[in-house]
Design an enzyme around this catalytic site. Structure first.
Site, PDB file in Angstrom:
ATOM      1  N   TYR A  62       0.825  -1.206   0.000  1.00 38.42           N
ATOM      2  CA  TYR A  62       0.000   0.000   0.000  1.00 38.42           C
ATOM      3  C   TYR A  62       0.865   1.264   0.000  1.00 38.42           C
ATOM      4  CZ  TYR A  62      -3.824  -3.184   1.351  1.00 38.42           C
ATOM      5  OH  TYR A  62      -4.739  -4.207   1.411  1.00 38.42           O
ATOM      6  N   HIS A 128      -0.340 -12.168   2.118  1.00 33.95           N
ATOM      7  CA  HIS A 128      -1.324 -11.440   1.308  1.00 33.95           C
ATOM      8  C   HIS A 128      -1.847 -12.315   0.171  1.00 33.95           C
ATOM      9  CE1 HIS A 128      -2.219  -7.014   0.000  1.00 33.95           C
ATOM     10  NE2 HIS A 128      -3.284  -7.776  -0.112  1.00 33.95           N
ATOM     11  N   ARG A 215     -15.909  -2.014  -2.459  1.00 34.45           N
ATOM     12  CA  ARG A 215     -14.942  -1.036  -3.003  1.00 34.45           C
ATOM     13  C   ARG A 215     -15.603   0.317  -3.302  1.00 34.45           C
ATOM     14  NH1 ARG A 215     -13.484  -6.005  -5.160  1.00 34.45           N
ATOM     15  NH2 ARG A 215     -11.383  -6.688  -4.632  1.00 34.45           N
TER      16      ARG A 215
END
Length: 342
Positions: A62, A128, A215
């Site tokens: 990120y 992840h 989202r």
């Protein structure tokens, strides 16, 4: 008055943490448009702490998120008040979506994240995305050693199949699985999602729902909001593309009627529905604006009856969104298996 945090146990033997966490991707990446300036992000963190929203989720993917949270820890001295989760597995500086879950990479990635965050220990450390060519047992062995060394407190998995999870817990306990889950996307409830929800419940593993608002689809102004410069969703995500967006905006507009009946916003109703699914469910909505941070937090005050939960579920059964949640070529990342250990 802000809602009081709902605290839930993270996995069979984990700590009590807020059921509503904070996803930090949007604040530190340009996927959702322009990322926030340093001071704006600091204010977001400050307000989250004031509210009691102390379960924060980041990743080494990120942007500068880990480093920025580390700056906040150093600036405030409040590291001990945050339950910080981070993730690794997508190769930094590698090919597009290249994954590495090998023993060596796991150790190296953890050391980099510890340094970036400026901490001695990460509370919850996820893989992840696994590399299918690396047996999950190898990955778990490295994570177990990191736990024994005191570098991580709890182990998490993300985007794995139930078969991979079952193999993983034979090596070491897994506190949580992070996966796509919302009223819009319930694939983990059935065979299309390898019955992952059932497997987590059988094994005593918490479910951390990523993308709990689709989202950004489950928001009051979806369909009206102009896309911010740099927002990648219309290019990347089928549900946001022109051929699907208009239809999906109409569905959300219809859903608004249910929210109004309940006296809350669309996003609050979506989060309340998710938290209603069980005491083993956590949600990590992300936002860049304090007003939405507060609005999401207040979803904990929205109490749904069993009948209301069924009504919301039935609404989306009858009015499904157009388009998949992910591009077809990326769908195989969601429930990954790994090769067997020799």
């Amino acid at each position: 008055m802000p809602a009081k945090p709902i605290l839930r146990r993270l996995g069979k033997n984990g700590p009590l943490v807020p059921a509503l966490g904070l996803g930090l991707m949007g604040a530190s990446l340009t996927f959702y448009g322009n990322m926030l300036e340093d001071e704006e992000r600091f204010k977001l963190y400050d307000r989250a702490l004031e509210l009691g929203q102390t379960f924060w989720d980041t990743s080494d993917q990120y942007g500068d998120s880990e480093e920025h949270v580390g700056k906040w820890f150093k600036k405030t001295g409040k590291r001990d008040q945050i339950f910080i989760a981070s993730k690794y597995g997508f190769v930094k500086g590698g090919k597009y979506l290249e994954t590495d879950s090998s023993y060596e990479y796991t150790k190296q990635a953890c050391d980099r994240s510890l340094k970036a965050l400026g901490v001695d220990q990460i509370d919850l450390y996820y893989i992840h995305s696994v590399n299918p060519e690396t047996p999950i047992e190898e990955t778990m062995r490295a994570l177990k050693e990191l736990q024994e060394e005191g570098k991580i407190k709890y182990i998490g998995l993300s985007m794995v199949s139930s078969a991979t999870l079952r193999r993983a817990v034979k090596i070491s306990p897994v506190a949580a699985v992070q996966t796509e889950y919302s009223v819009l996307s319930r694939v983990i409830e059935g065979p299309g999602g390898t019955d992952l929800l059932a497997a987590c419940r059988e094994l005593g593993v918490a479910v951390v729902a990523a993308t709990p608002l689709g989202r950004g689809i489950l928001t009051q102004n979806f369909g009206e909001a102009s896309v911010e410069e740099g927002d990648a969703r219309p290019q990347m995500l089928p549900q946001f593309q022109a051929e699907n967006r208009e239809r999906n905006a109409k569905v959300v507009a219809q859903f608004t009627a249910l929210a109004k009946k309940k006296g809350c916003t669309v996003s609050q109703l979506g989060l309340a529905w998710l938290l209603k699914q069980g005491d083993d469910i956590f949600a990590i909505p992300g936002t860049k604006k304090i007003k939405y941070l507060e609005q999401n937090w207040d979803s904990q005050d929205v109490v749904l009856s069993d009948a209301e939960e069924k009504e919301i579920r039935a609404f989306f059964d009858e009015n499904p969104l157009s388009g998949p949640t992910m591009p077809e070529q990326l769908g195989h990342y969601r429930f990954r298996d790994t090769k067997e250990l020799n």
